[in-house]
Scaffold this active site. Structure first.
Site, short mmCIF file in Angstrom:
data_model
loop_
_atom_site.label_atom_id
_atom_site.label_comp_id
_atom_site.label_asym_id
_atom_site.label_seq_id
_atom_site.Cartn_x
_atom_site.Cartn_y
_atom_site.Cartn_z
N GLU A 199 43.07 9.09 30.90
CA GLU A 199 43.62 10.44 30.82
C GLU A 199 43.12 11.16 29.57
O GLU A 199 42.78 12.36 29.61
CB GLU A 199 45.15 10.39 30.80
N CYS B 168 50.81 5.64 31.25
CA CYS B 168 51.70 4.83 30.40
C CYS B 168 52.66 5.71 29.62
O CYS B 168 52.35 6.86 29.28
CB CYS B 168 50.88 3.96 29.45
N THR C 169 30.90 -31.75 36.40
CA THR C 169 29.88 -30.70 36.46
C THR C 169 29.24 -30.50 35.10
O THR C 169 28.03 -30.34 34.98
CB THR C 169 30.51 -29.37 36.95
#
Length: 340
Positions: free
Chosen positions: A46, A71, A196
């Site tokens: 905004e 907010c 891995t």
């Protein structure tokens, strides 16, 4: 509103743990300002959109469109609702409410009480999809989990390395590799299992594209990871869950957990407390299956290669209907969502 989404999407992977937000200012059917939240801690969408408006007097007769409820609390920046009221913007349209309890409903309430015409819920489903990581984090109190692997057409993720000189099988093609590195840049963290790390020695960084390297996450219950492992270099931060801090290496952060009592649940709680909102889980089979068995996943992205291996490491045990299928040069990419 669709333009708000377009603006917000530009910074996927760069604003977390904040949401993706775009804003557009319209005066008499003409866009006079637009902006998006560009980086964590920076001005909100905004603010950027309103700063772009050259003639601020037009704002008293304009509509502000936002992809997420504005907010109304002080965080790293002042409340956006205060800015809206200061400029006397008469109408605000937003797509979905903010799930953060510090915001949820409060932004709208403040504006309505001040006499602003507020219209929520415009293209809400698209907005929820846009910020699915952010929303899942607050609603499920855990990161958004994306499972990824590549498998052969006959269901293997690797061949028998003893029969191939210890070399790992190359399952997917170059298209898949470029996509994978782009995905790494879009998520906050990336996780792999102990085997891995030991067998493949992956770097888990973004090298075939642009973007920030994600937080690397793995497990080392009994100090098996060798000191020359790539995940211990300084290319990115590394978090290792272990049984005892006796195994720690100063090049990574080690966190002890109880591997005998719901270890995945413990890990999710710790990541939630650290505001890690998304994790790309790349393997191997044992780690991925632990997420599947606990129903702790949100997306699965599976590359199916046009090749057969016949004997090797079996792919994760997974079933479901793909919501999307994309044909790549050498592979088929299937997307799944956990709607449960």
């Amino acid at each position: 509103m669709r333009r708000c989404f377009e603006l917000a999407t530009q910074v996927l992977g760069r604003v977390a743990p904040n949401p993706l937000v775009g804003a557009v200012v319209v005066h008499q059917s003409t866009i006079i300002g637009e902006g998006f939240h560009e980086f964590y801690g920076g001005p909100h969408a905004e603010v950027n959109a309103l700063n772009q408006v050259a003639d601020k007097s037009l704002l008293t007769d304009s509509t502000l469109y936002i992809s997420l409820e504005p907010c109304a609390h002080h965080g790293k920046t002042p409340p956006c609702t205060d800015l809206i009221l200061n400029y006397k913007i008469p109408r605000v349209v937003f797509a979905c409410f903010d799930p953060n309890p510090l915001v949820s409903g409060k932004g709208m309430t403040q504006l309505v009480r001040a006499g602003v015409d507020v219209n929520p819920g415009v293209l809400e489903a698209a907005a929820l999809e846009l910020n699915r990581r952010f929303i899942t984090f607050f609603e499920k109190k855990r990161p958004y989990i994306i499972l990824k692997w590549a498998q052969s057409d006959d269901g293997f993720i690797d061949h028998d390395r003893e029969e191939h000189g210890g070399q790992r099988a190359q399952i997917s093609g170059s298209d898949a590799q470029y996509l994978l590195h782009r995905w790494r840049a879009e998520e906050q963290a990336i996780a792999v299992g102990t085997n891995t790390v030991i067998e493949d020695n992956p770097q888990l960084t973004v090298r075939l594209g642009e973007g920030k390297n994600p937080l690397r996450i793995t497990f080392d219950r009994q100090g098996r990871i060798p000191p020359d492992a790539h995940i211990l270099n300084d290319d990115a931060d590394t978090l290792i869950f272990t049984e005892s801090l006796a195994f720690k290496d100063k090049r990574a952060e080690y966190i002890p957990i109880d591997f005998d009592h719901q270890p995945l649940k413990q890990v999710m709680q710790i990541l939630y407390e650290r505001k890690v909102q998304s994790v790309l889980v790349e393997g191997g089979t044992k780690l991925i299956e632990s997420f599947i068995q606990e129903n702790c996943w949100d997306e699965a992205r599976i590359f199916i290669a046009q090749k057969k291996i016949h004997v090797g490491v079996v792919a994760p045990n997974f079933s479901g209907n793909a919501e999307q299928e994309v044909q790549l040069t050498n592979d088929v990419l299937r997307f799944y969502r956990n709607r449960v």
